[in-house]
Write a protein that holds these residues in place. Structure first.
Motif, mmCIF file in Angstrom:
data_model
loop_
_atom_site.group_PDB
_atom_site.id
_atom_site.type_symbol
_atom_site.label_atom_id
_atom_site.label_comp_id
_atom_site.label_asym_id
_atom_site.label_seq_id
_atom_site.Cartn_x
_atom_site.Cartn_y
_atom_site.Cartn_z
ATOM 1 N N HIS A 1 2.870 3.760 -3.428
ATOM 2 C CA HIS A 1 3.037 2.742 -2.383
ATOM 3 C C HIS A 1 2.056 1.609 -2.662
ATOM 4 C CE1 HIS A 1 2.269 1.479 2.056
ATOM 5 N NE2 HIS A 1 3.193 0.710 1.512
ATOM 6 N N TYR B 1 7.569 0.641 -1.882
ATOM 7 C CA TYR B 1 7.458 2.060 -2.205
ATOM 8 C C TYR B 1 8.229 2.364 -3.477
ATOM 9 C CZ TYR B 1 5.727 2.827 2.525
ATOM 10 O OH TYR B 1 4.988 2.795 3.669
ATOM 11 N N ALA C 1 -1.301 5.326 -4.224
ATOM 12 C CA ALA C 1 -1.315 4.227 -3.252
ATOM 13 C C ALA C 1 -2.293 3.157 -3.707
ATOM 14 C CB ALA C 1 -1.699 4.731 -1.865
ATOM 15 N N ASP D 1 6.162 8.146 -6.526
ATOM 16 C CA ASP D 1 6.266 7.776 -5.103
ATOM 17 C C ASP D 1 5.139 6.838 -4.665
ATOM 18 O OD1 ASP D 1 4.245 9.642 -5.319
ATOM 19 O OD2 ASP D 1 4.850 10.788 -3.552
#
Length: 113
Positions: free
Chosen positions: A32, A41, A104, A30
């Motif tokens: 980003h 994403y 991220a 997941d």
């Protein structure tokens, strides 16, 4: 256990080497990615964007200027030389999950002066 700072530096080495499989192994499903041009994403989308960057660059040199770390995030001020001529001054902020995978990547482009 490997520190997040070490994981970040490994990520940068893989990026400079244009080693997409090694980068893929470091990403959470997941993840980003956000920079000055895009926001995507998911692992597949991040790998597509990374592959585009690799395709557009014959060579990448990355030099760490400064590194900052807290419990789950690393920020690195880096100098990138693309194709031996294009200079980018970037701050990458990379967050890691509990398993040490990148969740991220936030990149901010700056100036060299």
């Amino acid at each position: 256990m490997t520190s997040n700072a070490n994981l970040f530096q490994t990520y940068l080495r893989h990026y400079a080497d244009k080693n997409l499989p090694a980068i893929a192994a470091m990403l959470a499903e997941d993840v980003h990615l956000r920079d000055w041009n895009i926001s995507v994403y998911g692992k597949a989308a991040v790998l597509r964007e990374t592959a585009k960057n690799f395709d557009e660059a014959e060579s990448l040199e990355i030099r760490m200027l400064a590194l900052y770390e807290n419990a789950s995030t690393v920020a690195g001020e880096i100098h990138i030389l693309v194709n031996g001529t294009i200079e980018l001054h970037v701050v990458d902020v990379v967050a890691f999950d509990a398993h040490g995978q990148v969740k991220a990547i936030r990149s901010y482009k700056g100036r060299g002066d």
